[in-house]
Design an enzyme around this catalytic site. Structure first.
Site, PDB file in Angstrom:
ATOM      1  N   ASP A 104       0.843  -1.202   0.000  1.00 41.93           N
ATOM      2  CA  ASP A 104       0.000   0.000   0.000  1.00 41.93           C
ATOM      3  C   ASP A 104       0.876   1.248   0.000  1.00 41.93           C
ATOM      4  OD1 ASP A 104      -2.167  -1.680   0.233  1.00 41.93           O
ATOM      5  OD2 ASP A 104      -2.333  -1.433   2.417  1.00 41.93           O
ATOM      6  N   LYS A 105       0.276   2.359  -0.398  1.00 39.99           N
ATOM      7  CA  LYS A 105       1.033   3.616  -0.469  1.00 39.99           C
ATOM      8  C   LYS A 105       1.691   3.951   0.880  1.00 39.99           C
ATOM      9  CE  LYS A 105       0.317   8.489  -1.497  1.00 39.99           C
ATOM     10  NZ  LYS A 105      -0.670   9.522  -1.790  1.00 39.99           N
TER      11      LYS A 105
END
Ligand code: URA
Length: 238
Positions: A104-105
């Protein structure tokens, strides 16, 4: 037949300009003979290529270990976000690298960047159940019921069915090591949210035989060693 600078720059260790400088300095040998020009063409097959006497593999694939920082998306291009490829020098953005598996970011840690499609496929195939370990910090205190729920395999309210997973509590009550054999969308965050203990920090430490190199600061990368490449290839053969 390919140019010497292309073969050497393709390893990810030097830019083409650096290769030209190495050749000029007489530090590159090809089949035992000092290379005179970076533009000379060779067949990769059975090539004995050395820099400072050290053998360099003329492999066509590149494998990089990246310590992904938060704030970057695991993609090759994105119209709005900054991608992990933007952490690489320009010569490495032109060799077709992509992230083998997503983080994920806001997740940090181990990310493999490669242009070896078959190997990435083997590593990510759900059939192979390659273990991935994460350091997790949550809002709340973890207890043995969380360990038991993970070990039993959770089915979440949103319908996500999870394989049995490991949760090993650490000294701080809000920290643990989580081991997954799969990688569904936001999986750890969803599992821990279902336990009422939302994730506040997540970092991947291992992926199959690969371990995040502690000497890499967030945002730094290095080529995989021959031993690391060998361990990944062994996985592919399975
Ligand atoms: N699980 C998550 O929730 N996010 C990640 O980035 C990886 C695993």
């Amino acid at each position: 037949m390919e140019r010497l600078d292309k073969i050497l720059a393709g390893t990810g260790r030097w830019s083409r300009r650096e290769v030209r400088e190495l050749v000029k300095a007489g530090r590159v040998t090809v089949n035992g003979i000092t290379a005179r020009s970076a533009e000379e063409k060779y067949d990769r097959e059975g090539l004995d290529l050395r820099v400072d006497g050290e053998p360099v593999s003329g492999e066509k694939y590149v494998y990089l270990m990246l310590h992904k920082p938060a704030g970057y998306v695991s993609a090759t291009d994105d119209p709005r976000e900054t991608t992990v490829l933007e952490l690489l020098p320009s010569h490495l953005r032109r060799v077709g690298l992509f992230p083998a598996g997503r983080l994920d970011k806001d997740t940090e840690g181990l990310l493999l960047l490669t242009n070896d499609g078959p190997l990435a496929h083997a590593l990510l195939s759900p059939r192979r159940h390659v273990d991935k370990t994460y350091f997790v910090r949550v809002d709340g205190a973890l207890d043995c019921s969380d360990e038991e729920a993970f070990a039993a395999g959770m089915t979440l309210g949103d319908g996500l069915v999870c394989l049995p997973a490991g949760l090993e509590r650490l000294e701080a009550p809000n920290e643990a090591l989580v081991t997954l054999r799969e990688g569904k969308y936001h999986q750890i965050k969803r599992m821990l949210a279902a336990r009422g203990k939302p994730v506040v920090y997540l970092k991947r430490l291992t992926m199959g035989p690969l371990k995040l190199d502690e000497s890499l600061a967030a945002g730094e990368w290095r080529p995989l060693t021959a031993a690391e490449q060998g361990a990944l290839k062994a996985l592919e053969g399975k």
